[in-house]
Scaffold this motif. Structure first.
Motif, PDB file in Angstrom:
ATOM      1  N   SER A  30       0.839  -1.188   0.000  1.00 38.50           N
ATOM      2  CA  SER A  30       0.000   0.000   0.000  1.00 38.50           C
ATOM      3  C   SER A  30       0.880   1.246   0.000  1.00 38.50           C
ATOM      4  O   SER A  30       1.931   1.277   0.631  1.00 38.50           O
ATOM      5  CB  SER A  30      -0.920   0.000   1.222  1.00 38.50           C
ATOM      6  N   SER A  32       1.859   5.207   0.877  1.00 35.33           N
ATOM      7  CA  SER A  32       1.817   5.867   2.185  1.00 35.33           C
ATOM      8  C   SER A  32       0.562   6.726   2.368  1.00 35.33           C
ATOM      9  O   SER A  32       0.078   6.898   3.491  1.00 35.33           O
ATOM     10  CB  SER A  32       3.071   6.724   2.384  1.00 35.33           C
ATOM     11  N   ASP A  33       0.028   7.262   1.281  1.00 37.63           N
ATOM     12  CA  ASP A  33      -1.206   8.049   1.364  1.00 37.63           C
ATOM     13  C   ASP A  33      -2.389   7.095   1.509  1.00 37.63           C
ATOM     14  O   ASP A  33      -2.743   6.381   0.576  1.00 37.63           O
ATOM     15  CB  ASP A  33      -1.356   8.902   0.106  1.00 37.63           C
ATOM     16  N   LYS A  34      -3.008   7.108   2.663  1.00 38.49           N
ATOM     17  CA  LYS A  34      -4.105   6.171   2.938  1.00 38.49           C
ATOM     18  C   LYS A  34      -5.372   6.509   2.160  1.00 38.49           C
ATOM     19  O   LYS A  34      -6.312   5.707   2.113  1.00 38.49           O
ATOM     20  CB  LYS A  34      -4.413   6.135   4.443  1.00 38.49           C
ATOM     21  N   LYS A  35      -5.414   7.690   1.551  1.00 36.15           N
ATOM     22  CA  LYS A  35      -6.563   8.067   0.729  1.00 36.15           C
ATOM     23  C   LYS A  35      -6.185   8.097  -0.759  1.00 36.15           C
ATOM     24  O   LYS A  35      -6.885   8.716  -1.565  1.00 36.15           O
ATOM     25  CB  LYS A  35      -7.096   9.437   1.158  1.00 36.15           C
ATOM     26  N   HIS A 228      -4.247  13.321  -3.792  1.00 38.13           N
ATOM     27  CA  HIS A 228      -4.145  11.912  -3.399  1.00 38.13           C
ATOM     28  C   HIS A 228      -3.719  11.024  -4.576  1.00 38.13           C
ATOM     29  O   HIS A 228      -4.082   9.851  -4.630  1.00 38.13           O
ATOM     30  CB  HIS A 228      -5.479  11.427  -2.827  1.00 38.13           C
ATOM     31  N   ASN A 253       5.970   5.361   6.550  1.00 40.07           N
ATOM     32  CA  ASN A 253       4.619   5.869   6.330  1.00 40.07           C
ATOM     33  C   ASN A 253       4.604   7.181   5.556  1.00 40.07           C
ATOM     34  O   ASN A 253       3.525   7.739   5.303  1.00 40.07           O
ATOM     35  CB  ASN A 253       3.896   6.049   7.664  1.00 40.07           C
TER      36      ASN A 253
END
Length: 381
Positions: A30, A32-35, A228, A253
């Protein structure tokens, strides 16, 4: 033949434990930007998988100009020589902070937007850097006046100015959309060559803690502004140890790709230091990448005016060795520099000394240009 051999190599790496194998566990891939947008996540995973097959080739400002030409539709020095575009296109955001119509290389931002859209539509990858001015003095990025980095941090005297610069960057990035109106996934390499001493954000101008705050604030701020579609590239200059590479690292992260920049300056037929230093740094970076499930890149490299006719297949390929890196990018083909009275280019053009070797480099199984990148459908599952 090229595709067949590459496929066999890929199957071999899947079947056995390859020495520099990129982590393939999707649960660790994944961004690092969770969105992050769906397409951005797909690009990152595809780049990770593609690193097993080969190395994507990139060129700065490729579509805008070359040696002795400028703004000719569809033209590229790389394409003139190989019949194919690079897989990765580098562009710079500097100039936005001053609300300039042109970037630091003189390219109108409107033209740059169109070049980015064209390259993306063909299946290429975009990477952005930013030689933003010194926020403390207003001079260029190479002004290393003390305390400049600290001035940009929250509470610093230049912080509000720095935020306004990020506002301009965010506004521009949000205009970079594909034909369906979706944000174009891109690689973003802020504060590049941070272990050097020539930019206001370099390690000689701030502590590790200050740099980490600057990096994290920048990424968080862009995301708060609705950006994003970026994959973040951590980029150093020279380093001698793992500890030195990680000293200013903001953490897993806040970074997605690990990279360094290194240029050839001496005659490679007489001096092997470029190859030796690259191999030493790749070894260190490879260890970190495996530990953190990241991919690697050679974010900037090249040999100005390429005076060695076998630099591509001999020197550069030896510098990379067997390491699984995602992409390499050579710097821009500016051409004649009046001030310096010399030629400034890093990819060959028709008739250049290393032209034939560059074609041989293009034909190597592990080197991927745009046609092969496009076959991978990098933005679709």
């Amino acid at each position: 033949m090229k595709k067949t051999i590459s496929a066999l190599l890929t199957l071999f790496c899947i079947g056995v434990s390859c020495s520099s194998k990129v982590p393939s566990n999707d649960t660790k891939l994944s961004v690092s930007d969770k969105k992050a947008t769906k397409e951005t996540i797909i690009l990152y995973k595809k780049m990770t998988q593609l690193a097993q097959k080969g190395i994507l080739f990139g060129h700065q400002d490729d579509l805008a100009y070359g040696v002795n030409w400028k703004y000719e539709a569809g033209r590229s020095d790389v394409k003139d020589v190989t019949g194919d575009y690079p897989a990765v296109y580098g562009w710079d955001l500097a100039g936005l902070e001053k609300k300039s119509a042109n970037n630091i290389d003189g390219i109108p931002f409107d033209k740059m937007r169109q070049f980015i859209k064209e390259a993306h539509a063909r299946g290429g990858i975009i990477t952005l850097s930013s030689h933003f001015d010194n926020p403390l003095t207003g001079k260029n990025a190479w002004d290393t006046t003390p305390k400049s980095l600290a001035s940009a941090l929250p509470g610093g005297e230049s912080h509000e100015k720095f935020k306004s610069w990020l506002d301009e960057a965010a506004k521009y990035i949000l205009t970079l959309k594909d034909e369906n109106g979706k944000p174009i996934p891109m690689l973003y390499r802020p504060f590049h060559e941070l272990t050097g001493n020539w930019f206001w954000w370099c390690k000689n101008n701030g502590s590790p803690e200050e740099f980490k705050i600057l990096w994290k604030f920048t990424i968080d701020y862009l995301q708060k502004k609705g950006v994003h579609n970026l994959i973040y590239v951590y980029n150093t200059a020279d380093f001698k140890t793992k500890e030195e590479f990680l000293e200013y690292y903001p953490g897993p992260n806040y970074a997605d790709i690990l990279s360094f920049d290194k240029y050839q300056h001496s005659d490679p037929t007489k001096d092997n230091s470029f190859i030796e230093n690259c191999q030493r740094q790749f070894k260190i970076m490879d260890e970190v990448a495996k530990e953190q499930s990241k991919i690697m890149a050679f974010a900037e490299t090249g040999y100005e005016a390429i005076p060695y006719d076998k630099w591509w297949t001999d020197t550069l390929m030896k510098a990379i060795g067997d390491y699984k890196i995602s992409y390499i990018l050579v710097w821009r083909n500016h051409g004649w520099q009046e001030k310096e009275q010399k030629m400034h280019y890093y990819a060959p053009y028709k008739g250049q000394l290393s032209e034939k070797d560059f074609v041989d480099f293009y034909n190597l199984d592990k080197i991927l240009f745009e046609k092969e990148a496009a076959k991978e459908n990098l933005y679709k599952k």
